[in-house]
Every structure is written in structure tokens, then in C-alpha cells.
Design a protein around this motif. Sequence first.
Motif, short mmCIF file in Angstrom:
data_model
loop_
_atom_site.label_atom_id
_atom_site.label_comp_id
_atom_site.label_asym_id
_atom_site.label_seq_id
_atom_site.Cartn_x
_atom_site.Cartn_y
_atom_site.Cartn_z
N ASN A 188 -1.35 -23.29 13.19
CA ASN A 188 -2.48 -22.95 12.33
C ASN A 188 -2.31 -21.56 11.73
OD1 ASN A 188 -4.13 -25.36 12.94
ND2 ASN A 188 -4.20 -24.50 15.00
N VAL A 189 -1.08 -21.05 11.80
CA VAL A 189 -0.78 -19.71 11.30
C VAL A 189 -0.68 -19.75 9.78
CG1 VAL A 189 0.86 -17.81 11.36
CG2 VAL A 189 0.42 -19.14 13.43
N THR A 190 -1.35 -18.82 9.13
CA THR A 190 -1.30 -18.71 7.68
C THR A 190 -0.58 -17.45 7.21
OG1 THR A 190 -3.47 -17.63 7.66
CG2 THR A 190 -3.42 -20.03 7.41
N HIS A 191 -0.47 -16.44 8.09
CA HIS A 191 0.18 -15.19 7.71
C HIS A 191 0.73 -14.52 8.96
CE1 HIS A 191 1.05 -11.46 5.59
NE2 HIS A 191 0.40 -10.80 6.53
N VAL A 192 1.93 -13.92 8.83
CA VAL A 192 2.57 -13.22 9.94
C VAL A 192 2.93 -11.82 9.49
CG1 VAL A 192 4.52 -13.17 11.54
CG2 VAL A 192 3.50 -15.36 10.89
N ASN A 193 2.55 -10.82 10.29
CA ASN A 193 2.92 -9.43 10.05
C ASN A 193 3.73 -8.96 11.25
OD1 ASN A 193 3.03 -6.58 9.78
ND2 ASN A 193 1.18 -6.60 8.51
N ALA A 194 5.06 -9.03 11.12
CA ALA A 194 5.93 -8.68 12.24
C ALA A 194 5.96 -7.18 12.49
CB ALA A 194 7.34 -9.20 11.97
N VAL A 195 5.67 -6.38 11.47
CA VAL A 195 5.72 -4.92 11.62
C VAL A 195 4.59 -4.43 12.52
CG1 VAL A 195 5.66 -2.71 10.41
CG2 VAL A 195 6.85 -4.68 9.39
N ASP A 196 3.36 -4.87 12.21
CA ASP A 196 2.20 -4.44 12.99
C ASP A 196 1.86 -5.40 14.13
OD1 ASP A 196 1.91 -2.25 11.30
OD2 ASP A 196 0.68 -3.39 9.89
N ASP A 197 2.67 -6.45 14.29
CA ASP A 197 2.52 -7.41 15.38
C ASP A 197 1.13 -8.06 15.39
OD1 ASP A 197 2.91 -8.97 17.56
OD2 ASP A 197 2.97 -7.35 19.04
N PHE A 198 0.81 -8.76 14.31
CA PHE A 198 -0.40 -9.57 14.30
C PHE A 198 -0.19 -10.74 13.35
CE2 PHE A 198 -1.27 -6.87 10.62
CZ PHE A 198 -1.81 -7.76 9.72
N ILE A 199 -0.94 -11.79 13.59
CA ILE A 199 -0.88 -12.97 12.75
C ILE A 199 -2.30 -13.34 12.32
CG2 ILE A 199 1.18 -13.86 13.89
CD1 ILE A 199 -0.62 -15.89 15.32
N THR A 200 -2.38 -14.13 11.27
CA THR A 200 -3.66 -14.63 10.76
C THR A 200 -3.62 -16.15 10.81
OG1 THR A 200 -3.86 -12.73 9.29
CG2 THR A 200 -5.29 -14.61 8.85
N ILE A 201 -4.68 -16.74 11.34
CA ILE A 201 -4.75 -18.20 11.44
C ILE A 201 -6.05 -18.69 10.82
CG2 ILE A 201 -3.45 -18.11 13.60
CD1 ILE A 201 -6.11 -19.03 14.96
N ARG A 202 -6.07 -19.98 10.54
CA ARG A 202 -7.28 -20.67 10.12
C ARG A 202 -7.68 -21.62 11.24
NH1 ARG A 202 -9.29 -25.34 7.79
NH2 ARG A 202 -10.84 -25.05 6.13
N CYS A 203 -8.91 -21.52 11.70
CA CYS A 203 -9.35 -22.33 12.83
C CYS A 203 -9.18 -23.82 12.50
CB CYS A 203 -10.81 -22.03 13.17
SG CYS A 203 -11.43 -23.00 14.57
N PRO A 204 -8.52 -24.58 13.36
CA PRO A 204 -8.30 -26.01 13.07
C PRO A 204 -9.58 -26.83 13.10
CG PRO A 204 -7.58 -25.48 15.29
CD PRO A 204 -7.91 -24.17 14.63
N LYS A 205 -10.64 -26.31 13.70
CA LYS A 205 -11.90 -27.05 13.78
C LYS A 205 -12.86 -26.67 12.65
CE LYS A 205 -11.80 -27.89 18.74
NZ LYS A 205 -12.54 -27.80 20.01
N LEU A 206 -12.40 -25.86 11.72
CA LEU A 206 -13.24 -25.49 10.59
C LEU A 206 -13.33 -26.67 9.63
CD1 LEU A 206 -14.77 -23.18 9.13
CD2 LEU A 206 -12.64 -22.68 7.93
N PRO A 207 -14.54 -27.17 9.32
CA PRO A 207 -14.66 -28.32 8.42
C PRO A 207 -14.20 -27.97 7.02
CG PRO A 207 -16.81 -27.38 8.90
CD PRO A 207 -15.84 -26.69 9.80
N LYS A 208 -13.70 -28.96 6.32
CA LYS A 208 -13.21 -28.73 4.96
C LYS A 208 -14.34 -28.43 4.00
CE LYS A 208 -9.12 -31.64 5.54
NZ LYS A 208 -8.36 -32.81 5.04
N ASP A 209 -15.45 -29.15 4.14
CA ASP A 209 -16.59 -28.95 3.25
C ASP A 209 -17.68 -28.22 4.02
OD1 ASP A 209 -18.52 -28.99 1.35
OD2 ASP A 209 -18.44 -31.13 0.94
N THR A 210 -17.65 -26.90 4.00
CA THR A 210 -18.60 -26.11 4.78
C THR A 210 -20.01 -26.20 4.21
OG1 THR A 210 -17.99 -24.14 3.50
CG2 THR A 210 -16.84 -24.50 5.58
N ASP A 211 -20.15 -26.30 2.89
CA ASP A 211 -21.48 -26.40 2.30
C ASP A 211 -22.17 -27.70 2.71
OD1 ASP A 211 -21.27 -23.98 1.10
OD2 ASP A 211 -20.60 -24.76 -0.83
N ALA A 212 -21.40 -28.78 2.76
CA ALA A 212 -21.99 -30.06 3.15
C ALA A 212 -22.44 -30.04 4.59
CB ALA A 212 -20.98 -31.19 2.93
N ARG A 213 -21.71 -29.36 5.45
CA ARG A 213 -22.09 -29.30 6.86
C ARG A 213 -23.36 -28.47 7.05
NH1 ARG A 213 -24.29 -30.01 10.34
NH2 ARG A 213 -23.94 -29.67 12.56
#
Length: 243
Positions: A188-213
Amino acid sequence: MKVVRDPERGLVYRDYAGFSERIPCEGTFSNFRARLGENLYIEIFHVLVDIFRKLQMITYNILAHDGTLYPTWARYKGCTYFCHQCEAITVENIIDRVKKRILYRLNKINENNLGTEIRVYAPCPSERFPEKDKKGKEIKRPKVELFACKLAFSDDDIPVGQRNTAILFGVNDELEKQGLCIKTLRTNVTHVNAVDDFITIRCPKLPKDTDARIGVRRDPQNPDKSQLKSARPVVGGDSGALS
């Protein structure tokens, strides 16, 4: 329509509507629309809408849908407590953690755990997740899976993606010595920063249509405002009307 066709009771209805001989049926309007054609039908529709606008019968502030609701077995899939942070969750000190997990697995390679999944998690960052339930009992905050991988025997030609993954976690040399590689199973990784040692992910349980939910809709009393409503397990309705 049954009352209209009645010889006695339907006489008043027929006189009021101007029907003297042929009484329209359910398919009369559909046949009339087909005979007009799409272009002429749309032109007549817009003329009528313009007349209603001049008479102030419609204001274009609210779009109302009219249709039939059909019960279904559809279920909502996704987290109920998602927030804006769930789209981009930042996890720090992840590269060193994964490196230690892989090295630990390499040291235990004789225990027949080669194909066992290596799963990496992070705590849920949602601000909307409740701390206690209705009875006052503390609720354990769930964890979000960052990615899952496993160690496997490598071929002579290791794919670039697998090699880069091993280099990222600093275990490429150790894996090559034992003829192994890292196979990514889920990520679920969307971005990797090897220099500062952190990654960015998108939660797999996030619904696609947030407004509808959330159930966002325009306030019937004030079109400039939106209000929340709970989602219902029914679907249906395909025609729209302006008001």
C-alpha cells in the motif's frame, strides 16, 4: 387507467382530460417520444424547462432524483472512521525495522520459514476512531498493513524491482549470498523517502467513494449548505428533476 376506461365512472375523467374516443395507455408517451426522435424531444424538454424557470417554478438550486428503491444484499466495504489522514499516512523509521525483520528471518532460515509472510504494520492514525465503546470499554486501535513480502529462491536473472527492494532495505548482499530474493505480495506504499527513512501509504480500507459513505447531500432547506445522512443498503433511481 382502469377507472378512466370505465364506461360510467370514467366519464368525468375523460371529459376533464379531453379524451373523446381513443384513451391513452401506458405506452402512449413512450411511443410519442420515439416518434419525435431524440433531438426534437430534447429541444421540447429545454423549452419547457425555460418556461418553468420564467414562472419561477424551478431555481436550479437543488437537483432532486426520483426513482424506485430496490432492496439488495449490498454491503459497505471500508473503514467507518476514515479521515483526511488515511489518504496519505506517513510512517517513519520503517526501513531499519524491515531490515531487522529480514535479517532475523535469514538467521532462522533452517526452521523452514522461507515462504512465511513478512508483514509490516503501522497504527491507525485516524482522529475519528473512538477510544471507548458505548459501555465505556477501551477499544484497541487497529493496525494498517504497509506491505507484505516473503523470501524466495532467486533465479539467475533477478527482476529489477526485487533487486531495488533488497537494496532499499540494505539486505541485498545477504540475500545474494544465500541465493534469495524478496517477493512483494501486497503493498500500500505510494511514496518512499530513503534519505529521511519514511514512507507514505494509502490505507487499504479507505473507501473509494468517500462522499457516498459519509452521505453528503444538499440541505433541502438551504441549497448552499450540505448535510450528512447515513448510508442505506438500497439502490435505485435513475431519473432526475430540477427544483
